[in-house]
Scaffold this active site. Sequence first.
Site, PDB file in Angstrom:
ATOM      1  N   LYS A  21       0.825  -1.217   0.000  1.00  0.00           N
ATOM      2  CA  LYS A  21       0.000   0.000   0.000  1.00  0.00           C
ATOM      3  C   LYS A  21       0.857   1.264   0.000  1.00  0.00           C
ATOM      4  O   LYS A  21       0.631   2.180  -0.786  1.00  0.00           O
ATOM      5  CB  LYS A  21      -0.898   0.014   1.252  1.00  0.00           C
ATOM      6  CG  LYS A  21      -1.568   1.359   1.478  1.00  0.00           C
ATOM      7  CD  LYS A  21      -2.397   1.398   2.734  1.00  0.00           C
ATOM      8  CE  LYS A  21      -1.662   1.783   3.984  1.00  0.00           C
ATOM      9  NZ  LYS A  21      -1.555   3.223   4.275  1.00  0.00           N
ATOM     10  N   ASN A  22       1.853   1.312   0.903  1.00  0.00           N
ATOM     11  CA  ASN A  22       2.578   2.573   1.060  1.00  0.00           C
ATOM     12  C   ASN A  22       3.549   2.856  -0.083  1.00  0.00           C
ATOM     13  O   ASN A  22       4.003   3.994  -0.230  1.00  0.00           O
ATOM     14  CB  ASN A  22       3.252   2.641   2.439  1.00  0.00           C
ATOM     15  CG  ASN A  22       2.201   2.835   3.542  1.00  0.00           C
ATOM     16  OD1 ASN A  22       1.055   3.200   3.262  1.00  0.00           O
ATOM     17  ND2 ASN A  22       2.583   2.562   4.786  1.00  0.00           N
ATOM     18  N   CYS A 115      -5.452   8.187   8.391  1.00  0.00           N
ATOM     19  CA  CYS A 115      -5.839   7.693   9.714  1.00  0.00           C
ATOM     20  C   CYS A 115      -5.527   8.740  10.766  1.00  0.00           C
ATOM     21  O   CYS A 115      -4.480   9.406  10.704  1.00  0.00           O
ATOM     22  CB  CYS A 115      -5.068   6.410  10.049  1.00  0.00           C
ATOM     23  SG  CYS A 115      -5.654   4.965   9.169  1.00  0.00           S
ATOM     24  N   ARG A 120      -0.369  15.092  12.827  1.00  0.00           N
ATOM     25  CA  ARG A 120       0.500  14.634  11.728  1.00  0.00           C
ATOM     26  C   ARG A 120       0.889  15.832  10.846  1.00  0.00           C
ATOM     27  O   ARG A 120       0.356  16.031   9.755  1.00  0.00           O
ATOM     28  CB  ARG A 120      -0.199  13.549  10.898  1.00  0.00           C
ATOM     29  CG  ARG A 120      -0.453  12.276  11.689  1.00  0.00           C
ATOM     30  CD  ARG A 120      -1.175  11.225  10.877  1.00  0.00           C
ATOM     31  NE  ARG A 120      -0.293  10.484   9.987  1.00  0.00           N
ATOM     32  CZ  ARG A 120      -0.710   9.474   9.218  1.00  0.00           C
ATOM     33  NH1 ARG A 120      -1.964   9.110   9.207  1.00  0.00           N
ATOM     34  NH2 ARG A 120       0.143   8.839   8.440  1.00  0.00           N
ATOM     35  N   ASP A 304       3.400   0.323  12.327  1.00  0.00           N
ATOM     36  CA  ASP A 304       2.176  -0.220  11.715  1.00  0.00           C
ATOM     37  C   ASP A 304       1.838  -1.620  12.225  1.00  0.00           C
ATOM     38  O   ASP A 304       0.726  -2.101  12.006  1.00  0.00           O
ATOM     39  CB  ASP A 304       2.318  -0.269  10.186  1.00  0.00           C
ATOM     40  CG  ASP A 304       2.448   1.116   9.589  1.00  0.00           C
ATOM     41  OD1 ASP A 304       2.122   2.091  10.279  1.00  0.00           O
ATOM     42  OD2 ASP A 304       2.894   1.220   8.431  1.00  0.00           O
ATOM     43  N   ARG A 396      -9.414   0.156   3.260  1.00  0.00           N
ATOM     44  CA  ARG A 396      -8.508   1.182   2.717  1.00  0.00           C
ATOM     45  C   ARG A 396      -7.154   0.590   2.387  1.00  0.00           C
ATOM     46  O   ARG A 396      -6.489   1.032   1.452  1.00  0.00           O
ATOM     47  CB  ARG A 396      -8.288   2.298   3.748  1.00  0.00           C
ATOM     48  CG  ARG A 396      -9.446   3.229   3.905  1.00  0.00           C
ATOM     49  CD  ARG A 396      -9.088   4.361   4.812  1.00  0.00           C
ATOM     50  NE  ARG A 396      -7.805   4.927   4.373  1.00  0.00           N
ATOM     51  CZ  ARG A 396      -7.102   5.818   5.041  1.00  0.00           C
ATOM     52  NH1 ARG A 396      -7.558   6.265   6.186  1.00  0.00           N
ATOM     53  NH2 ARG A 396      -5.960   6.268   4.576  1.00  0.00           N
TER      54      ARG A 396
HETATM   55  N1  EPU Z   1       6.474  14.346  11.068  1.00  0.00           N
HETATM   56  C1  EPU Z   1       6.600  15.679  11.366  1.00  0.00           C
HETATM   57  N2  EPU Z   1       6.656  16.553  10.313  1.00  0.00           N
HETATM   58  C2  EPU Z   1       6.574  16.154   9.017  1.00  0.00           C
HETATM   59  C3  EPU Z   1       6.449  14.783   8.736  1.00  0.00           C
HETATM   60  C4  EPU Z   1       6.394  13.883   9.797  1.00  0.00           C
HETATM   61  O1  EPU Z   1       6.676  16.084  12.512  1.00  0.00           O
HETATM   62  O2  EPU Z   1       6.634  17.006   8.130  1.00  0.00           O
HETATM   63  C5  EPU Z   1       6.397  13.365  12.189  1.00  0.00           C
HETATM   64  C6  EPU Z   1       5.019  12.684  12.233  1.00  0.00           C
HETATM   65  O3  EPU Z   1       4.072  13.481  12.917  1.00  0.00           O
HETATM   66  C7  EPU Z   1       5.314  11.400  12.931  1.00  0.00           C
HETATM   67  C8  EPU Z   1       6.736  11.068  12.447  1.00  0.00           C
HETATM   68  O4  EPU Z   1       7.286  12.298  11.956  1.00  0.00           O
HETATM   69  O5  EPU Z   1       5.347  11.606  14.322  1.00  0.00           O
HETATM   70  C9  EPU Z   1       6.806  10.028  11.369  1.00  0.00           C
HETATM   71  O6  EPU Z   1       5.995  10.361  10.270  1.00  0.00           O
HETATM   72  P1  EPU Z   1       6.312   9.878   8.796  1.00  0.00           P
HETATM   73  O7  EPU Z   1       6.358  11.100   7.933  1.00  0.00           O
HETATM   74  O8  EPU Z   1       7.474   8.952   8.777  1.00  0.00           O
HETATM   75  O9  EPU Z   1       4.998   9.043   8.463  1.00  0.00           O
HETATM   76  P2  EPU Z   1       3.999   9.239   7.281  1.00  0.00           P
HETATM   77  O10 EPU Z   1       4.733   9.466   6.004  1.00  0.00           O
HETATM   78  O11 EPU Z   1       2.914  10.179   7.679  1.00  0.00           O
HETATM   79  C10 EPU Z   1       4.050   6.723   6.589  1.00  0.00           C
HETATM   80  C11 EPU Z   1       3.009   5.674   6.342  1.00  0.00           C
HETATM   81  C12 EPU Z   1       2.427   5.232   7.673  1.00  0.00           C
HETATM   82  C13 EPU Z   1       3.554   4.698   8.552  1.00  0.00           C
HETATM   83  C14 EPU Z   1       4.649   5.768   8.723  1.00  0.00           C
HETATM   84  C15 EPU Z   1       5.853   5.286   9.503  1.00  0.00           C
HETATM   85  C16 EPU Z   1       2.123   6.272   4.187  1.00  0.00           C
HETATM   86  C17 EPU Z   1       0.999   6.817   3.386  1.00  0.00           C
HETATM   87  N3  EPU Z   1       1.968   6.240   5.508  1.00  0.00           N
HETATM   88  O12 EPU Z   1       3.354   7.810   7.221  1.00  0.00           O
HETATM   89  O13 EPU Z   1       1.536   4.172   7.376  1.00  0.00           O
HETATM   90  O14 EPU Z   1       3.055   4.375   9.816  1.00  0.00           O
HETATM   91  O15 EPU Z   1       5.092   6.201   7.409  1.00  0.00           O
HETATM   92  O16 EPU Z   1       6.390   4.155   8.920  1.00  0.00           O
HETATM   93  O17 EPU Z   1       3.137   5.847   3.637  1.00  0.00           O
HETATM   94  C18 EPU Z   1      -0.260   2.738   7.791  1.00  0.00           C
HETATM   95  O18 EPU Z   1       0.065   2.142   6.737  1.00  0.00           O
HETATM   96  O19 EPU Z   1      -1.112   2.289   8.603  1.00  0.00           O
HETATM   97  C19 EPU Z   1       0.386   4.014   8.097  1.00  0.00           C
HETATM   98  C20 EPU Z   1      -0.076   4.855   9.006  1.00  0.00           C
END
Ligand code: EPU
Length: 416
Positions: A21-22, A115, A120, A304, A396
């Site tokens: 998915k990601n 989610c 975030r 996750d 999803r």
């Molecule tokens: N963060 C910030 N600022 C930013 C970006 C991130 O403070 O500009 C913080 C976030 O708030 C969080 C941490 O950094 O505390 C990590 O966030 P990250 O950006 O790594 O996560 P993401 O890109 O929002 C993706 C996956 C998530 C998965 C995380 C960590 C996608 C669409 N989502 O989220 O997947 O948990 O990386 O591996 O790729 C899921 O599949 O259930 C899911 C939530």
Amino acid sequence: MKVKIRGKRKLEGTVQISGAKNSAVAIIPAAILADEDVIIRNIPNIDDVNTLISIMREMGYIIHFDNNILIVKAKKKVNYYVQSELVNKLRGSYYFMGSLLGKIKRVKINNSGGCNLGNRPINYHLNNFQNLGAKLILNDQEVYLRATKLKGCEIHLDFPSVGATINTMLAAVKAKGITTINNAAIEPEISDVGNFLISMGAIIEGLGTPTIKITGVKYLHSTDYTIIADRIEAGTYLILGAMSEGSGIRIENVNPSYLIALTDLLSEIGCTLKIYENAIFIKRENPLKPFHIITKPYPGFPTDLGQPLSSLMLTITGESTITETIFSNRFSHIKELKKTGADVEIIENCIHIRGPANLHSEKLFAYDLRGAAALILAATLNRGITQIENIETLLRGYEYPIEKFQKLGLNITLFE
Ligand code: EPU
């Protein structure tokens, strides 16, 4: 939508793992960067993918999606304004920022959803776009970014964010000169997106390391690319294998090297695992030992899989804990587990679970994707009937989950 589950401890059989998915939710918006048509294989037929396809069709793209193969026709005139109301249905829509900025140096888009895992922010994404030369106008509803030219630069991420690393790559791939992302995230899905871009002629070095170097190119040609398997879906069925008292569960079409944090843990607590080139077999051996995990960026223990693991903890005598360090709220399923009689509590960012649990029948609500998976796993432990509402959250991100659980012998039915 809801599911009704009559639990059964002896689940067994084989599960084919779908595409990640990601990876898919980033590679689909990344296809906008191509100057020719692209073919992407192993795309899971999940709601987040179908939402992205709908957004792109609303943007005027011609897209075919059949049998897990996605074909995106290149478009000569690309509109910078992503007006679709669907944008705030999923987090991955923020990748239109990087891809449109990279393609036409301009993007206006609604804030993305996803989610609810606590706060975030996307400050890293926006800072990096600005460092590449974009001007930012931001209000409560929309992000507007515009550049006369994007210029490669040195970027440092304070935290190795998955989304910010990918979005920066997307914006930098056609920028002038070299962009270096320091403290980049190294999740396999990031390398997958990078390899997709490379297959179209992008120049990217250091994927899978904390320093990614991108040399901008002017043109990205056609490609025929296959995305990696979903390690989180794979992990979910492995955890079910660790919970079940059947003859074992085999997952196929996986890369076991992406799952080492989980497979090491499951064998340490007492499960039997057999690791093959593209498959993993797991069998529970009683009794399993209680355990403690701390979620971390890859290759650490994935956030996750914390929620699904909490269901395994219900089957183990003694106290187990999960300390969540990535998101501020990944505990939505805990109050639902409590309703079923589980001995669970949250202290700060740590879930404490004391097993074994004797769960009773309840009506539960799935608040988020991995929480929904956790509730289904927990429901397998209750011989009575568990009903779970809002199962849209599961659909999803898991491909054909009802059919896959049924194939393992679970009595689960989906209804409106
Ligand atoms: N963060 C910030 N600022 C930013 C970006 C991130 O403070 O500009 C913080 C976030 O708030 C969080 C941490 O950094 O505390 C990590 O966030 P990250 O950006 O790594 O996560 P993401 O890109 O929002 C993706 C996956 C998530 C998965 C995380 C960590 C996608 C669409 N989502 O989220 O997947 O948990 O990386 O591996 O790729 C899921 O599949 O259930 C899911 C939530």
